[in-house]
Motif scaffolding. Structure first.
Motif, PDB file in Angstrom:
ATOM      1  N   VAL A  66     -14.036  68.578  39.248  1.00 60.57           N
ATOM      2  CA  VAL A  66     -15.338  68.114  39.729  1.00 60.57           C
ATOM      3  C   VAL A  66     -15.915  69.132  40.708  1.00 60.57           C
ATOM      4  O   VAL A  66     -17.121  69.365  40.748  1.00 60.57           O
ATOM      5  CB  VAL A  66     -15.196  66.724  40.394  1.00 60.57           C
ATOM      6  CG1 VAL A  66     -16.522  66.272  41.012  1.00 60.57           C
ATOM      7  CG2 VAL A  66     -14.726  65.694  39.372  1.00 60.57           C
ATOM      8  N   ILE A  67     -15.042  69.716  41.504  1.00 54.93           N
ATOM      9  CA  ILE A  67     -15.451  70.744  42.455  1.00 54.93           C
ATOM     10  C   ILE A  67     -14.619  71.970  42.148  1.00 54.93           C
ATOM     11  O   ILE A  67     -13.412  72.007  42.404  1.00 54.93           O
ATOM     12  CB  ILE A  67     -15.234  70.283  43.905  1.00 54.93           C
ATOM     13  CG1 ILE A  67     -16.121  69.073  44.209  1.00 54.93           C
ATOM     14  CG2 ILE A  67     -15.523  71.421  44.878  1.00 54.93           C
ATOM     15  CD1 ILE A  67     -15.815  68.405  45.510  1.00 54.93           C
ATOM     16  N   GLY A  68     -15.272  72.973  41.571  1.00 51.89           N
ATOM     17  CA  GLY A  68     -14.529  74.114  41.068  1.00 51.89           C
ATOM     18  C   GLY A  68     -14.862  75.416  41.751  1.00 51.89           C
ATOM     19  O   GLY A  68     -15.757  75.514  42.590  1.00 51.89           O
ATOM     20  N   GLU A  69     -14.143  76.424  41.355  1.00 51.73           N
ATOM     21  CA  GLU A  69     -14.312  77.763  41.894  1.00 51.73           C
ATOM     22  C   GLU A  69     -15.550  78.431  41.320  1.00 51.73           C
ATOM     23  O   GLU A  69     -16.260  79.134  42.012  1.00 51.73           O
ATOM     24  CB  GLU A  69     -13.065  78.585  41.550  1.00 51.73           C
ATOM     25  CG  GLU A  69     -13.067  79.994  42.084  1.00 51.73           C
ATOM     26  CD  GLU A  69     -12.863  80.074  43.586  1.00 51.73           C
ATOM     27  OE1 GLU A  69     -12.891  81.185  44.114  1.00 51.73           O
ATOM     28  OE2 GLU A  69     -12.701  79.020  44.233  1.00 51.73           O
ATOM     29  N   ASP A  93      -9.849  63.166  38.933  1.00 52.77           N
ATOM     30  CA  ASP A  93     -10.846  64.118  39.395  1.00 52.77           C
ATOM     31  C   ASP A  93     -10.114  65.155  40.244  1.00 52.77           C
ATOM     32  O   ASP A  93      -9.192  64.804  41.006  1.00 52.77           O
ATOM     33  CB  ASP A  93     -11.911  63.435  40.248  1.00 52.77           C
ATOM     34  CG  ASP A  93     -12.882  62.599  39.429  1.00 52.77           C
ATOM     35  OD1 ASP A  93     -12.866  62.725  38.191  1.00 52.77           O
ATOM     36  OD2 ASP A  93     -13.646  61.826  40.038  1.00 52.77           O
ATOM     37  N   VAL A  94     -10.524  66.402  40.128  1.00 54.77           N
ATOM     38  CA  VAL A  94      -9.828  67.479  40.828  1.00 54.77           C
ATOM     39  C   VAL A  94     -10.839  68.356  41.564  1.00 54.77           C
ATOM     40  O   VAL A  94     -11.883  68.704  41.019  1.00 54.77           O
ATOM     41  CB  VAL A  94      -9.026  68.355  39.846  1.00 54.77           C
ATOM     42  CG1 VAL A  94      -8.245  69.427  40.596  1.00 54.77           C
ATOM     43  CG2 VAL A  94      -8.079  67.505  39.007  1.00 54.77           C
ATOM     44  N   ALA A  95     -10.516  68.689  42.798  1.00 55.11           N
ATOM     45  CA  ALA A  95     -11.279  69.671  43.571  1.00 55.11           C
ATOM     46  C   ALA A  95     -10.333  70.805  43.918  1.00 55.11           C
ATOM     47  O   ALA A  95      -9.199  70.564  44.344  1.00 55.11           O
ATOM     48  CB  ALA A  95     -11.842  69.049  44.838  1.00 55.11           C
ATOM     49  N   VAL A  96     -10.769  72.034  43.717  1.00 57.29           N
ATOM     50  CA  VAL A  96      -9.910  73.182  44.003  1.00 57.29           C
ATOM     51  C   VAL A  96     -10.628  74.193  44.875  1.00 57.29           C
ATOM     52  O   VAL A  96     -11.840  74.362  44.800  1.00 57.29           O
ATOM     53  CB  VAL A  96      -9.453  73.891  42.705  1.00 57.29           C
ATOM     54  CG1 VAL A  96      -8.678  72.939  41.810  1.00 57.29           C
ATOM     55  CG2 VAL A  96     -10.626  74.498  41.939  1.00 57.29           C
ATOM     56  N   LEU A 113      -6.481  78.969  53.649  1.00 57.52           N
ATOM     57  CA  LEU A 113      -5.628  78.015  52.936  1.00 57.52           C
ATOM     58  C   LEU A 113      -5.870  78.092  51.443  1.00 57.52           C
ATOM     59  O   LEU A 113      -6.956  78.458  50.992  1.00 57.52           O
ATOM     60  CB  LEU A 113      -5.952  76.573  53.360  1.00 57.52           C
ATOM     61  CG  LEU A 113      -5.846  76.144  54.806  1.00 57.52           C
ATOM     62  CD1 LEU A 113      -6.456  74.754  54.957  1.00 57.52           C
ATOM     63  CD2 LEU A 113      -4.394  76.129  55.246  1.00 57.52           C
ATOM     64  N   SER A 114      -4.882  77.686  50.670  1.00 60.16           N
ATOM     65  CA  SER A 114      -5.079  77.368  49.260  1.00 60.16           C
ATOM     66  C   SER A 114      -5.025  75.855  49.137  1.00 60.16           C
ATOM     67  O   SER A 114      -4.090  75.219  49.631  1.00 60.16           O
ATOM     68  CB  SER A 114      -3.990  78.007  48.401  1.00 60.16           C
ATOM     69  OG  SER A 114      -4.172  77.658  47.044  1.00 60.16           O
ATOM     70  N   VAL A 115      -6.027  75.266  48.485  1.00 60.33           N
ATOM     71  CA  VAL A 115      -6.228  73.819  48.565  1.00 60.33           C
ATOM     72  C   VAL A 115      -6.469  73.192  47.196  1.00 60.33           C
ATOM     73  O   VAL A 115      -7.182  73.757  46.364  1.00 60.33           O
ATOM     74  CB  VAL A 115      -7.444  73.507  49.473  1.00 60.33           C
ATOM     75  CG1 VAL A 115      -7.780  72.029  49.452  1.00 60.33           C
ATOM     76  CG2 VAL A 115      -7.194  73.973  50.894  1.00 60.33           C
ATOM     77  N   ILE A 116      -5.870  72.015  46.983  1.00 57.12           N
ATOM     78  CA  ILE A 116      -6.179  71.155  45.836  1.00 57.12           C
ATOM     79  C   ILE A 116      -6.315  69.727  46.351  1.00 57.12           C
ATOM     80  O   ILE A 116      -5.499  69.269  47.152  1.00 57.12           O
ATOM     81  CB  ILE A 116      -5.072  71.187  44.767  1.00 57.12           C
ATOM     82  CG1 ILE A 116      -4.891  72.593  44.194  1.00 57.12           C
ATOM     83  CG2 ILE A 116      -5.377  70.198  43.638  1.00 57.12           C
ATOM     84  CD1 ILE A 116      -3.667  72.723  43.304  1.00 57.12           C
ATOM     85  N   ALA A 117      -7.349  69.029  45.892  1.00 52.67           N
ATOM     86  CA  ALA A 117      -7.503  67.601  46.192  1.00 52.67           C
ATOM     87  C   ALA A 117      -7.685  66.854  44.872  1.00 52.67           C
ATOM     88  O   ALA A 117      -8.339  67.350  43.950  1.00 52.67           O
ATOM     89  CB  ALA A 117      -8.699  67.358  47.108  1.00 52.67           C
TER      90      ALA A 117
END
Length: 329
Positions: A66-69, A93-96, A113-117
């Motif tokens: 849903v929220i991508g690079e 749903d994934v945000a990266v 940081l490296s982040v995943i939600a």
């Protein structure tokens, strides 16, 4: 539909997904190591994106980004709408953000940081058409106490009272940007101190919500994607988060309207940003910071530190890992 908490048996608790996702943030952080302090943020970001995407394919879940690079950096991978994971397991749903703080990484500065939600499918707000959001984040003491619609000085006084500490001991994190000159002046005029961040919007919000952290509040205009990611973490910390979309111009405002977003000053509460409590947030340090230590290489070994936050259980776990250098770099 399988959800994040559909199977809470001892054999398949949903925390397994959280712990599997850590492998992806660890990979992204480690791959960024050769670029720390080298002045090339695009190269650092590209290496992290490649590593994160490769590890996603090994994780048993059916995720939609849903929220991508790609939306932010015109990247060809980890773009909005991309399917990630094995296709088996919970639909999410994934945000990266393979590196939250690419400029920090390139400069060798703290708090990258490296982040995943992750949250249940259909629960994460897609605010990608409006890039900026005004945010207010505090820990649990601010719930039902502070409000983004109030002047910052009043919010500082209300939070100080709720925390049982004098105003001059309150510390507020703000991104160090020209747009925040008046906000910073108002914070200091109220008697509180500021912690100015060059980047690292996500870390700033989480640090403000953590128990016994060095900051009490995080405010100001930062990225909308970072606001959604932060909300996933705040759900686990029991903190307070509000956001107001801040379009940069009339064209972006119209894009927001067309996407069904509220761009009229409406306040998005925590449940508007991410519905429910079935959230997972994982982050691995790229460079040292208050939240986690950065990647450290020592001869034949690489050391990483990560945090895993789960909204369903309200837990924060720290994971320290040791990796063989020969397998990575």
């Amino acid at each position: 539909m399988v959800s994040l908490t559909s199977d809470m048996s001892p054999l398949h608790p949903d925390r397994n997904l959280a712990l599997e996702l850590v492998r992806a943030t660890e990979a992204a952080s480690i791959r960024a190591v050769p670029f720390i302090g080298r002045g090339d943020k695009e190269a650092a970001d590209g290496a992290a994106v490649d590593a994160m995407r490769a590890f996603f394919s090994t994780v048993n879940f059916d995720g939609t980004i849903v929220i991508g690079e790609g939306e932010k950096d015109n990247a060809p991978m980890l773009y909005n709408g991309e399917r990630v994971g094995s296709g088996r397991g919970p639909r999410c749903d994934v945000a990266v953000d393979p590196i939250d703080g690419t400029s920090l990484t390139a400069a060798g500065r703290q708090n990258a940081l490296s982040v995943i939600a992750v949250s249940d499918q259909g629960t994460m707000l897609d605010a990608s058409s409006v890039f900026y959001m005004d945010k207010l984040v505090t820990g649990p003491a601010g719930v039902g106490v502070v409000d983004i619609r109030l002047p910052i000085g009043e919010n500082i006084r209300l939070l100080a009272k709720a925390l049982g500490k004098p105003v001059d001991e309150i510390v507020v994190s703000v991104l160090n940007r020209p747009r925040h000159e008046q906000l910073i002046a108002d914070i200091r005029a109220a008697g509180a101190g500021t912690r100015l961040m060059s980047d690292g919007d996500v870390a700033g919000g989480i640090n403000a919500a953590r128990h016994n952290a060095r900051t009490d509040m995080c405010v100001g205009i930062g990225g909308s994607p970072e606001g959604i990611v932060t909300a996933c973490a705040i759900k686990a910390l029991g903190g307070h988060i509000q956001g107001v979309l801040a379009p940069r111009n009339d064209e972006e405002k119209q894009k927001g309207v067309d996407a069904g977003l509220k761009v009229d000053g409406t306040v998005y509460e925590a449940d508007d940003l991410v519905k429910g409590k079935n959230t997972i947030f994982v982050a691995t340090g790229v460079t040292d910071g208050q939240l986690v230590q950065g990647v450290r290489r020592d001869g034949d070994f690489i050391y990483t530190e990560s945090v895993v936050l789960r909204g369903a259980s309200g837990t924060l776990r720290r994971i320290s890992s040791e990796h063989l250098t020969s397998k990575w770099l």
